[in-house]
Design a protein around this motif. Structure first.
Motif, short mmCIF file in Angstrom:
data_model
loop_
_atom_site.label_atom_id
_atom_site.label_comp_id
_atom_site.label_asym_id
_atom_site.label_seq_id
_atom_site.Cartn_x
_atom_site.Cartn_y
_atom_site.Cartn_z
N ASN A 70 0.64 -1.26 0.02
CA ASN A 70 0.12 0.21 -0.06
C ASN A 70 0.89 1.48 -0.01
O ASN A 70 0.66 2.32 -0.72
CB ASN A 70 -1.07 0.03 1.22
CG ASN A 70 -2.20 -0.88 0.90
OD1 ASN A 70 -2.64 -0.97 0.00
ND2 ASN A 70 -2.75 -1.68 1.96
N GLU A 71 1.80 1.26 0.79
CA GLU A 71 2.77 2.36 0.94
C GLU A 71 3.65 2.81 -0.32
O GLU A 71 3.68 4.04 -0.81
CB GLU A 71 3.58 2.44 2.16
CG GLU A 71 2.83 2.31 3.53
CD GLU A 71 2.03 3.87 3.62
OE1 GLU A 71 2.89 5.03 3.25
OE2 GLU A 71 0.95 3.93 4.01
N SER A 72 4.03 1.52 -0.88
CA SER A 72 4.95 1.79 -2.19
C SER A 72 4.02 2.32 -3.24
O SER A 72 4.34 3.21 -3.93
CB SER A 72 5.24 0.27 -2.64
OG SER A 72 6.42 -0.02 -1.65
N ILE A 73 2.68 1.67 -3.38
CA ILE A 73 1.79 2.61 -4.56
C ILE A 73 1.30 3.65 -4.26
O ILE A 73 1.64 4.69 -5.06
CB ILE A 73 0.85 1.25 -4.26
CG1 ILE A 73 0.85 0.16 -5.18
CG2 ILE A 73 -0.52 2.12 -5.48
CD1 ILE A 73 -0.23 -1.11 -5.17
N SER A 74 1.02 3.94 -2.89
CA SER A 74 0.42 5.41 -2.63
C SER A 74 1.73 6.28 -2.72
O SER A 74 1.52 7.57 -3.24
CB SER A 74 0.31 5.48 -1.21
OG SER A 74 -0.18 6.63 -0.74
N ASN A 75 3.11 6.04 -2.24
CA ASN A 75 3.99 6.86 -2.29
C ASN A 75 4.80 7.23 -3.93
O ASN A 75 4.43 8.72 -4.20
CB ASN A 75 5.16 6.70 -1.45
CG ASN A 75 5.19 6.77 -0.07
OD1 ASN A 75 4.56 7.34 0.42
ND2 ASN A 75 5.72 5.71 0.68
N ALA A 76 4.71 6.42 -4.49
CA ALA A 76 5.05 6.49 -5.98
C ALA A 76 3.93 7.19 -6.74
O ALA A 76 4.22 8.21 -7.48
CB ALA A 76 5.24 5.43 -6.68
#
Length: 253
Positions: A70-76
């Protein structure tokens, strides 16, 4: 390779993280800690071991993977969407920097944030559950590979989205349900044979299984298959990003 350009984008994105520590760092760590309290301590103390591992320790890799995806997708996705939203994307595209360098800056920053969060949650989990890591170097490698792969996926979502609400559709409606159904809180071997077969069509199963192997040496799916599926998805994302820059899809219009 224009390292100055990559560094500029990378540092700009990382600076945004330090300006929003509560949202970027504290919130994911606290929310994941609640899972450890509820599932690891409260429920886990009443459940039998799975594959010889206490339930609280068993769910650690799955919870870290849930946060990581979730964080990888959200940040990018947010990182590349904001220049589109504000119109500064044209300055980036007209700068003397190649598409590879642009992606390296944005994806590198997003992956770095996710890896830092993953390690913080791993350290925090020690406060709630006792566990060991059988293959620490494999764990770090799989953590980094997954973070980079899904940061590439998030970059694609950020380019595709034409509104803030679309940034959350795929993470909330697809990725999170697949993660919960991908062996985060249980072993695939606990399911009836028919559902075991159905579950193997869930790509997140291979991520959670491979990551759990690095902790305890046990997995629902062979390690080589988990690694292969992750690499295939990464190559698909790289191919899509290459097509995006060649065609200018939602970047130049």
């Amino acid at each position: 390779m224009n390292l100055h350009g990559v560094k500029a984008i990378y540092l700009f994105e990382m600076a945004r993280t330090w300006r929003t520590l509560m949202q970027s760092i504290a919130s994911p760590v606290i929310s994941t800690s609640l899972y450890f309290v509820v599932f690891g301590s409260a429920i886990g103390s009443r459940m039998v071991e799975i594959d010889g591992i206490s339930y609280g320790a068993f769910i650690i890799p799955g919870l870290i993977m849930l946060m990581l995806l979730n964080e990888s997708i959200s940040n990018a996705s947010f990182g590349i969407y904001m220049p589109k939203f504000t119109g500064t994307i044209y300055e980036v595209l007209s700068a003397p920097i190649s598409p590879l360098e642009i992606v390296a800056g944005y994806v590198g920053a997003a992956a770095s944030k996710s890896i830092i969060l993953g390690l913080l949650i791993l350290a925090t989990s020690r406060l709630f559950v006792d566990f060991s890591i059988a293959h620490p170097f494999a764990m770090i490698g799989f953590l980094a590979l997954t973070a980079v792969t899904f940061s590439l996926f998030g970059f694609i979502i950020g380019v595709w989205a034409d509104g803030f609400e679309k940034l959350q559709i795929i993470p909330m409606m697809i990725v999170t349900p697949l993660t919960f159904l991908g062996g985060t809180f249980y072993s695939v071997n606990m399911l009836p044979p028919v559902w075991q077969t159905v579950t193997l069509f869930n790509p997140v199963v291979y991520l959670v299984s491979g990551f759990r192997w690095s902790f305890y040496g046990v997995a629902d799916v062979h390690l080589a298959v988990s690694l292969g599926m992750t690499l295939v998805f990464m190559l698909v994302c790289v191919g899509l990003i290459t097509w995006i820059f060649k065609t200018g899809y939602r970047l130049r219009t």
